[in-house]
Design an enzyme around this catalytic site. Structure first.
Site, mmCIF file in Angstrom:
data_model
loop_
_atom_site.group_PDB
_atom_site.id
_atom_site.type_symbol
_atom_site.label_atom_id
_atom_site.label_comp_id
_atom_site.label_asym_id
_atom_site.label_seq_id
_atom_site.Cartn_x
_atom_site.Cartn_y
_atom_site.Cartn_z
ATOM 1 N N CYS A 92 0.832 -1.205 0.000
ATOM 2 C CA CYS A 92 0.000 0.000 0.000
ATOM 3 C C CYS A 92 0.866 1.254 0.000
ATOM 4 O O CYS A 92 1.850 1.344 0.746
ATOM 5 C CB CYS A 92 -0.925 -0.013 1.211
ATOM 6 S SG CYS A 92 -2.040 1.419 1.291
ATOM 7 N N CYS A 95 1.046 4.277 3.550
ATOM 8 C CA CYS A 95 1.995 4.342 4.668
ATOM 9 C C CYS A 95 3.401 4.051 4.157
ATOM 10 O O CYS A 95 3.624 3.047 3.483
ATOM 11 C CB CYS A 95 1.622 3.338 5.757
ATOM 12 S SG CYS A 95 0.085 3.749 6.618
ATOM 13 N N GLN A 276 -8.644 19.122 8.549
ATOM 14 C CA GLN A 276 -7.370 18.598 9.019
ATOM 15 C C GLN A 276 -7.544 17.116 9.350
ATOM 16 O O GLN A 276 -8.627 16.658 9.697
ATOM 17 C CB GLN A 276 -6.886 19.374 10.234
ATOM 18 C CG GLN A 276 -6.525 20.823 9.946
ATOM 19 C CD GLN A 276 -5.304 20.971 9.023
ATOM 20 O OE1 GLN A 276 -4.560 20.019 8.790
ATOM 21 N NE2 GLN A 276 -5.115 22.175 8.500
ATOM 22 N N TYR A 307 -6.502 31.619 2.345
ATOM 23 C CA TYR A 307 -6.840 30.202 2.180
ATOM 24 C C TYR A 307 -7.569 29.713 3.437
ATOM 25 O O TYR A 307 -7.193 28.721 4.067
ATOM 26 C CB TYR A 307 -5.583 29.368 1.927
ATOM 27 C CG TYR A 307 -4.675 29.921 0.845
ATOM 28 C CD1 TYR A 307 -4.935 29.695 -0.506
ATOM 29 C CD2 TYR A 307 -3.562 30.687 1.182
ATOM 30 C CE1 TYR A 307 -4.102 30.213 -1.493
ATOM 31 C CE2 TYR A 307 -2.726 31.210 0.219
ATOM 32 C CZ TYR A 307 -2.998 30.973 -1.120
ATOM 33 O OH TYR A 307 -2.167 31.491 -2.109
ATOM 34 N N GLU A 327 -10.938 33.132 0.867
ATOM 35 C CA GLU A 327 -10.997 31.739 0.411
ATOM 36 C C GLU A 327 -11.434 31.698 -1.053
ATOM 37 O O GLU A 327 -12.359 32.411 -1.452
ATOM 38 C CB GLU A 327 -11.976 30.943 1.269
ATOM 39 C CG GLU A 327 -12.330 29.560 0.760
ATOM 40 C CD GLU A 327 -11.118 28.669 0.525
ATOM 41 O OE1 GLU A 327 -11.153 27.901 -0.453
ATOM 42 O OE2 GLU A 327 -10.143 28.746 1.309
ATOM 43 N N ASP A 371 -2.637 29.298 5.103
ATOM 44 C CA ASP A 371 -2.580 27.834 5.054
ATOM 45 C C ASP A 371 -2.814 27.436 3.603
ATOM 46 O O ASP A 371 -3.904 27.012 3.223
ATOM 47 C CB ASP A 371 -3.645 27.237 5.975
ATOM 48 C CG ASP A 371 -3.559 25.718 6.054
ATOM 49 O OD1 ASP A 371 -2.674 25.128 5.399
ATOM 50 O OD2 ASP A 371 -4.377 25.114 6.777
ATOM 51 N N CYS A 397 1.933 22.021 4.608
ATOM 52 C CA CYS A 397 1.795 20.567 4.551
ATOM 53 C C CYS A 397 2.790 19.963 3.576
ATOM 54 O O CYS A 397 2.701 18.769 3.258
ATOM 55 C CB CYS A 397 0.369 20.171 4.165
ATOM 56 S SG CYS A 397 -0.109 20.702 2.496
#
Length: 448
Positions: A92, A95, A276, A307, A327, A371, A397
């Site tokens: 997979c 992960c 999140q 954002y 946004e 963000d 991120c």
């Protein structure tokens, strides 16, 4: 983490009878794979290997750069190696580092963020806070669906890119994990799925909220199926949209109101809305952002939030001062507007990629909070650097995008004042960072 190549090292020996090579791995790469040098001195990617390990590996393609190898055996294991808890781990793609102990994984991700900032020019030390989400807490899943002559596959993409059928996932919150098999059985019967589609599920306060995307239109029978599924599994809302279009989703079935709270304020997120990954991480991100605001804001001061989404940070920011929340997504902006009544929040729907807030609109502001999407802030970041607000709180991120955007702030004279790193995507190579950048004293003085 992309290594500094002179510091990476490996000793290699070739075993003729097995056509295998012994490698000593020094670092983890950005995607969670071990990196070493093979017998020819070429950088080699060894999935499943950890730093400090001596492994037996087969070189798969001598013409690639970097080369890739298949791990055959671990001859000398790292003390940080653990047994992956999921039987699908080697296949997979969700992960990347289940074989690495969680504390070591957090330290690796922290080093990735620090290196990203160092590459942007921020080599100085600052206050750093670390936290890590537990497994079994993920409240959002985006799963692929494919129909073939052999049947239906529903799950996540394998490391080779093909879709892997998944009926149980240790990352997901139990309420989402329990839906994997029922969703598989449902999508087999949906005629609007001709070949490819996907299913996005957000775990809201009111329960799972489902968005189904298919490559064909739903039939009358499909809509009846979705309504029956909603009733059988207590799903308040199921929406549908074409898989290849970005037009607004339509409600295919709704049996109860949708509700969710962000920082204690009720919102009705649109189908497939961004959340999140975990509730605890959301709170940790919000707390980190609030701690990075100026200690005092005057009544006339305005916090610029870019954002803003549906208001993950907005409502907490409004407790500290007036907020202009910007946004680009119309549905998210509408959601935020509807929930912001009576609060110190003004909402502006604006595509910041095509129409960024200009430097002159940001120049007098005490703080800008952003963000941005995974690819970073692009043109908007250039305007922020040019406008030079007193503080920039950047939620990232993607370390690569952070490097690119932070470099613009470095060129404008900003300093790195604080950093929070959150491993909310446990066992993956993803990491969340919240960084506080402060303008040089001369620019701050000119605004007083």
């Amino acid at each position: 983490m992309s290594p500094s190549l002179p510091s990476a090292h490996a000793t290699t020996t070739t075993t003729p009878e097995t056509s295998a090579t012994t490698l000593t791995v020094d670092v983890l790469g950005r995607g969670g794979d071990g990196l070493a040098y093979d017998r020819d001195g070429c950088l080699t990617v060894v999935p499943g290997a950890l730093p400090g390990e001596t492994v037996l590996a087969r070189l798969d393609d001598l013409h690639m750069a970097p080369r890739r190898a298949t791990l055959l055996a671990v001859e000398s294991a790292s003390p940080e190696r653990v047994t992956p808890p999921c039987p699908l781990f080697a296949r997979c793609g969700g992960c990347a580092v289940q074989h690495l102990a969680l504390p070591a994984a957090l330290n690796w991700k922290a080093a990735t963020v620090r290196q990203a900032l160092a590459q942007a020019g921020f080599a100085e030390t600052c206050e750093v806070s670390l936290s890590q989400a537990p497994a079994g807490a993920r409240r959002r899943m985006d799963i692929g669906v494919r129909r073939t002559t052999q049947g239906l596959t529903l799950g996540f993409h394998a490391r080779g890119g093909d879709l892997l059928d998944v009926r149980h996932c240790l990352v997901l919150a139990p309420a989402l994990d329990r839906l994997l098999t029922p969703l598989h059985d449902l999508m087999i019967r949906v005629r609007g799925l001709r070949r490819d589609g996907d299913v996005v599920v957000n775990l809201l306060d009111s329960g799972p909220d489902i968005l189904v995307r298919t490559d064909g239109a739903l039939t009358v029978d499909d809509r009846a199926l979705l309504a029956a599924f909603a009733r059988a599994h207590d799903i308040p809302r199921i929406a549908w949209a074409p898989v290849d279009q970005r037009e607004p989703a339509e409600i295919a079935a709704q049996i109860a109101p949708v509700r969710h709270r962000l920082a204690g304020h009720a919102v009705v997120p649109p189908p497939g809305a961004f959340l999140q990954a975990t509730a605890d991480s959301e709170a940790a991100i919000r707390d980190a952002v609030l701690a990075m605001l100026p200690p005092r804001l005057a009544a006339r001061d305005e916090i610029i939030e870019l954002y803003a989404g549906c208001g993950t940070l907005t409502f907490g920011l409004a407790e500290r001062g007036r907020v202009l929340a910007v946004e680009g997504n119309p549905d998210a902006a509408t959601c935020l507007k509807q929930a912001a009544g009576g609060l110190r929040i003004s909402v502006l729907q604006r595509d910041l990629n095509r129409q960024p807030l200009m430097a002159r609109e940001l120049a007098a502001k005490p703080v800008v909070v952003l963000d941005p999407p995974r690819m970073g802030a692009g043109a908007q970041m250039r305007e922020i650097a040019s406008g030079a607000p007193q503080r920039v709180v950047y939620v990232s991120c993607n370390p690569q995008a952070l490097t690119k955007d932070a470099a613009l702030l470095k060129a404008a004279g900003y300093s790195l004042a604080a950093l929070t790193i959150i491993d909310q995507f446990v066992w993956s190579a993803e990491v969340e960072a919240i960084a506080l950048f402060t303008a040089p004293p001369a620019k701050r003085a000119r605004r007083r």
